[in-house]
Scaffold this active site. Structure first.
Site, PDB file in Angstrom:
ATOM      1  N   GLU A   1       0.818  -1.238  -0.019  1.00  0.00           N
ATOM      2  CA  GLU A   1      -0.068  -0.190  -0.009  1.00  0.00           C
ATOM      3  C   GLU A   1       0.927   1.156   0.134  1.00  0.00           C
ATOM      4  O   GLU A   1       0.686   2.256  -0.694  1.00  0.00           O
ATOM      5  CB  GLU A   1      -1.085   0.037   1.078  1.00  0.00           C
ATOM      6  CG  GLU A   1      -2.098  -0.913   1.173  1.00  0.00           C
ATOM      7  CD  GLU A   1      -2.935  -0.730   0.029  1.00  0.00           C
ATOM      8  OE1 GLU A   1      -2.984   0.226  -0.789  1.00  0.00           O
ATOM      9  OE2 GLU A   1      -3.610  -1.863  -0.531  1.00  0.00           O
TER      10      GLU A   1
ATOM     11  N   TYR B   1      -6.667   5.450   5.558  1.00  0.00           N
ATOM     12  CA  TYR B   1      -6.800   4.295   4.360  1.00  0.00           C
ATOM     13  C   TYR B   1      -5.863   3.327   4.627  1.00  0.00           C
ATOM     14  O   TYR B   1      -6.450   1.969   4.182  1.00  0.00           O
ATOM     15  CB  TYR B   1      -6.393   5.304   3.034  1.00  0.00           C
ATOM     16  CG  TYR B   1      -6.082   4.345   1.890  1.00  0.00           C
ATOM     17  CD1 TYR B   1      -7.063   3.578   1.403  1.00  0.00           C
ATOM     18  CD2 TYR B   1      -4.707   3.648   1.571  1.00  0.00           C
ATOM     19  CE1 TYR B   1      -7.031   2.700   0.229  1.00  0.00           C
ATOM     20  CE2 TYR B   1      -4.607   3.156   0.601  1.00  0.00           C
ATOM     21  CZ  TYR B   1      -5.544   2.272   0.041  1.00  0.00           C
ATOM     22  OH  TYR B   1      -5.437   1.360  -0.727  1.00  0.00           O
TER      23      TYR B   1
ATOM     24  N   ASP C   1      -9.878   5.442  -1.445  1.00  0.00           N
ATOM     25  CA  ASP C   1      -8.560   5.965  -2.025  1.00  0.00           C
ATOM     26  C   ASP C   1      -9.335   6.605  -3.606  1.00  0.00           C
ATOM     27  O   ASP C   1     -10.484   6.636  -3.329  1.00  0.00           O
ATOM     28  CB  ASP C   1      -7.437   4.943  -2.442  1.00  0.00           C
ATOM     29  CG  ASP C   1      -8.239   3.832  -3.412  1.00  0.00           C
ATOM     30  OD1 ASP C   1      -9.150   4.161  -3.522  1.00  0.00           O
ATOM     31  OD2 ASP C   1      -6.953   3.165  -3.878  1.00  0.00           O
TER      32      ASP C   1
END
Ligand SMILES: [Zn+2]
Length: 422
Positions: free
Chosen positions: A50, A134, A152
């Protein structure tokens, strides 16, 4: 207001269709490929992927991810790595704070949590450097199966089209609403897969331009698509004249499809233009060597190695070459060459997130400089494989052929033996 929310029935239909579609169509990506069920390892992989994926394309990340995982397969190995090695592995991905944060996360997890990822969302967000709502949502839902939402760019696009959210994304009321829509959709049974299905849909079907609406598994729940099919662009309905989420009729551009109007486009802030003079100092021992400087902690590229760079004065356009070289000599303290040794190599350009940077590149032979605590001589091989930013590698590619020409010509070495990089 009701059309900007999901009904209970719509939530059930969206979850079911998204999961069926995801199971069939998800791309095979290395960070999705785990056979071990150790959720702590899965959490580490999600975190690394990520953070790498922020600001970077999937195709680029795959290569970096695999190299990274070979070197540091778990939190413990990363925690004991040196910052130099971490930055070296990241070199070229940009936004180096992501790498530093990842390194700090690993050290914190090892030192304060006994090597076990914290599972609590608030602890992740408040304690782990670089981890926001997130990333914490992604780790907790994918690795620990906790029903936390993610939001996102891809998910924002999908949700704003599904519910016709046309308001400004900079407004807190807009993002709060999108987060609550994302929370409505997360199912308790497979939260990680549901979240990933939304991201995957945004990446492959619900794209910014030319979305493939006919292949979309939740087309029937998409209000933007429904409007596009049933209404002319001059006749877009609004909830009420004072609805804060609806697009205003004046904001509709009939040359684009209605679906593409969501989410509302950000007004692009122009990158600031900046010009730097860079000096590549070299010497010829048994082979060519280049003097590099370690960037200070406050710098944009801190911890990385760089050539000598000076921001050009505002009137540099009016300066002749001699004035520019004089300016360079005044600004750079590490060198021991005089003005006639400095030669112009050429120019290159690099786009940083906020700066459109032009480099005017000079080079000079410097036999006498003695490395200090901040400087070090690098061979060509070391320059190409060390923790050096993409911008400085571009600079090096411009300077190197000229330096070789000058250095080896003087020594009567055949030019055909010199390798010029592309
Ligand atoms: Zn509305």
């Amino acid at each position: 207001m009701t059309r900007h929310r999901f009904s209970t029935e719509e939530i059930t239909l969206c979850r079911r269709s998204l999961l069926v579609w995801y199971d069939k169509h998800k791309r095979k990506l290395p960070w999705r490929d785990w056979h071990d069920t150790d959720s702590n390892i899965v959490a580490y992989r999600v975190l690394v992927s990520e953070l790498m994926l922020q600001q970077t394309q999937v195709a680029t990340v795959i290569r970096y991810y695999e190299t990274w995982m070979n070197q540091w397969p778990n939190v413990n190995s990363l925690a004991s790595a040196s910052e130099d090695d971490v930055l070296k592995c990241w070199a070229g991905l940009g936004y180096y704070n992501r790498a530093r944060n990842l390194h700090k996360c690993a050290q914190l997890i090892v030192n304060e949590y006994n090597g076990e990822f914290p599972r609590d969302l608030d602890i992740m967000i408040n304690r782990l450097p670089g981890v926001g709502r997130y990333t914490a949502g992604a780790v907790s839902s994918i690795a620990f199966s906790l029903p936390n939402p993610i939001l996102d760019g891809n998910v924002i696009r999908v949700l704003s089209r599904l519910r016709c959210i046309g308001s400004d994304l900079k407004k807190k009321s807009t993002t709060d609403h999108l987060w609550s829509l994302a929370a409505d959709l997360v199912c308790p049974e497979r939260p990680g897969d549901l979240n990933q299905s939304l991201m995957e849909l945004g990446a492959t079907i619900c794209t910014p331009q030319k979305p493939k609406c006919t292949e979309c598994p939740i087309q029937k729940q998409c209000l933007a698509y429904e409007q596009q099919i049933h209404q002319s662009s001059t006749d877009i309905e609004q909830c009420s004249t004072n609805c804060t989420f609806c697009l205003k009729p004046t904001e509709i551009d009939s040359s684009r499809s209605l679906v593409e109007h969501y989410p509302r486009k950000k007004v692009k802030t122009k990158q600031r233009e900046e010009t730097s003079f860079v000096l590549v100092l070299y010497r010829l021992n048994s082979q060519l060597e280049f003097l590099m400087l370690k960037q200070k902690q406050s710098n944009l590229l801190s911890g990385l190695w760089s050539f000598f760079e000076v921001i050009s004065p505002p009137d540099f356009d009016q300066m002749n070459e001699r004035k520019r070289k004089t300016f360079l000599i005044e600004q750079i303290q590490h060198m021991s060459c005089n003005i006639d040794d400095i030669k112009l190599a050429g120019q290159c350009r690099h786009l940083f997130s906020h700066i459109d940077k032009q480099y005017i590149i000079y080079y000079a032979l410097d036999d006498l400089s003695i490395p200090t605590a901040q400087t070090q001589w690098f061979t060509e091989e070391q320059v190409l494989t060390s923790a050096i930013s993409t911008a400085m590698k571009k600079v090096f590619n411009v300077a190197l052929p000229q330096i070789k020409l000058r250095a080896f010509n003087g020594k009567k070495v055949g030019l055909e033996s010199i390798h010029f990089p592309g």
